[in-house]
Design an enzyme around this catalytic site. Sequence first.
Site, mmCIF file in Angstrom:
data_model
loop_
_atom_site.group_PDB
_atom_site.id
_atom_site.type_symbol
_atom_site.label_atom_id
_atom_site.label_comp_id
_atom_site.label_asym_id
_atom_site.label_seq_id
_atom_site.Cartn_x
_atom_site.Cartn_y
_atom_site.Cartn_z
ATOM 1 N N GLY A 102 0.818 -1.192 0.000
ATOM 2 C CA GLY A 102 0.000 0.000 0.000
ATOM 3 C C GLY A 102 0.858 1.250 0.000
ATOM 4 N N GLY A 160 2.177 4.835 2.042
ATOM 5 C CA GLY A 160 2.406 5.317 3.396
ATOM 6 C C GLY A 160 3.807 5.048 3.878
ATOM 7 N N GLU A 170 -2.076 -3.346 -6.269
ATOM 8 C CA GLU A 170 -3.173 -2.429 -6.548
ATOM 9 C C GLU A 170 -2.622 -1.037 -6.846
ATOM 10 O OE1 GLU A 170 -6.650 -2.472 -3.814
ATOM 11 O OE2 GLU A 170 -5.976 -0.452 -3.307
ATOM 12 N N LEU A 218 -7.024 -0.626 11.170
ATOM 13 C CA LEU A 218 -7.257 0.306 12.270
ATOM 14 C C LEU A 218 -7.418 -0.414 13.597
ATOM 15 C CD1 LEU A 218 -9.897 2.656 10.560
ATOM 16 C CD2 LEU A 218 -7.460 3.122 10.908
ATOM 17 N N LYS A 231 -3.997 7.386 18.983
ATOM 18 C CA LYS A 231 -4.233 8.584 19.803
ATOM 19 C C LYS A 231 -3.142 8.768 20.855
ATOM 20 C CE LYS A 231 -8.356 9.942 20.755
ATOM 21 N NZ LYS A 231 -9.746 10.072 21.290
#
Length: 453
Positions: free
Chosen positions: A245, A247, A268, A343, A391
């Site tokens: 991917g 990133g 992809e 996630l 977070k």
Amino acid sequence: MTPSLSALCIKVRSQGEARRAMDAQELYASKRMFADDAVRMLHSDSNIAMGMAVAEPPALLKALARRVEAEELERLRLWYFHSMNHAATSVLRRELLDRVRPHSMFLSGVERTLMRADPANGDSLVEFVPTAFSDSPRLLRDEIDLDACILMVSPMGKHGYFTFGTANDYTAVAARAAKRLIVEVNPLMPRVFGEAPLHVSEVDAIVEHRSDLIAIDAHSPSAEDEAIAGIVAGMIDDGACLQMGIGNLPAAVCARLEKHRNLGIHTELMTPALAGLMRSGAVSNLRKQTYPGRSTFTFAMGDAPFYEWLDDNQAVYSLPVDLVNDPRHIAKNDNVVSVNATLQVDLSGACNSEHMMGHQYSGSGGQLDFVRGANASKGGISVIACHSTAKGGSVSRIVPHLEGPVTTPRNDVHWIVTEYGAANLRGKSLRQRAELMIGLAHPRFRDGLAKAL
């Protein structure tokens, strides 16, 4: 002297090729127009497919937005994956969404910004359409009555063909399924070899517009990215066929593979990190069973040097997403290694890669396509990677139960990797999986997860 038969044949063939080239140029000229004129082919109460990501056509989108602002168009249903800045500043502006209804199959920062800016109506501003990336061409061709398709293409070649440049994906199919096809020709869009190039005879209107391609900035990987990348790179052998991917994490993995040999690429998304791996000599694609010798992909994002590298590069090959992401096609290659992010992972290994804090965050994209393709590949492995926390370390990404939809089911998950290690969940019981997942969690959350068993 009488010319030979072969010489006459060559002359006739050359004249025929010249005539076809002349016909293509004449056809091109007859269809060339300004963007404002081209969008007059569009009508209210219609379904419009839009080129995604770098292939968003800025001149056409601005012209379309002007017609909507003038109240000449309404009840437009816009179909797309992964919107970016050109759409955000034109047809996806908040004040137009009572007349333009986004039908997004993959939410990006554009839709998230719209939702945050109007929390009272956020979830109703965009129609999210759950769709696997591999299934989007079939959806647009067979389920949606497409009135028009608008997209950016590369300049036309001498034989009358445009290429889809950075974005073959669903547009190669949607372009032919729509009743009207309008293309924006950008001289900076790379000409990329691939299947199903677009002939000028298939196009209804041509708009010429030069604009810089959207660039994706690279960022330095975090300590967690580096740790995960080291683990994942250690799982990849010479001769593997890669899907990565975008990133910091995939880029960090690629940086560790430059001394590998005979790697292949069937992905992809084509990125600068994969391009760098190709330039390093690590990629030969010679062990691939599909399109040997070429790196295959369905869309690309990067920066200006990367787009220049793509242009006229015979080492890469662009294909529609219903082929690239078809698990059966992926599995034709041996030793496929698929690396994707998530996630949230529960103690059974099920992954939520698209939903966060009670809201749709992105989409399933092609994650499950490649997980299943890699799992079916001889010698293949699929890797789902994530930081152990979010977070600022206050929230665990390893949880007793998912807070959103299952993007990759526990039945399909193979390897899970965090900065604390890697776990192969294949063949493990629920109790064994939970123990392995707790070991991948941040130490401060492990006791709480153990109590949840």
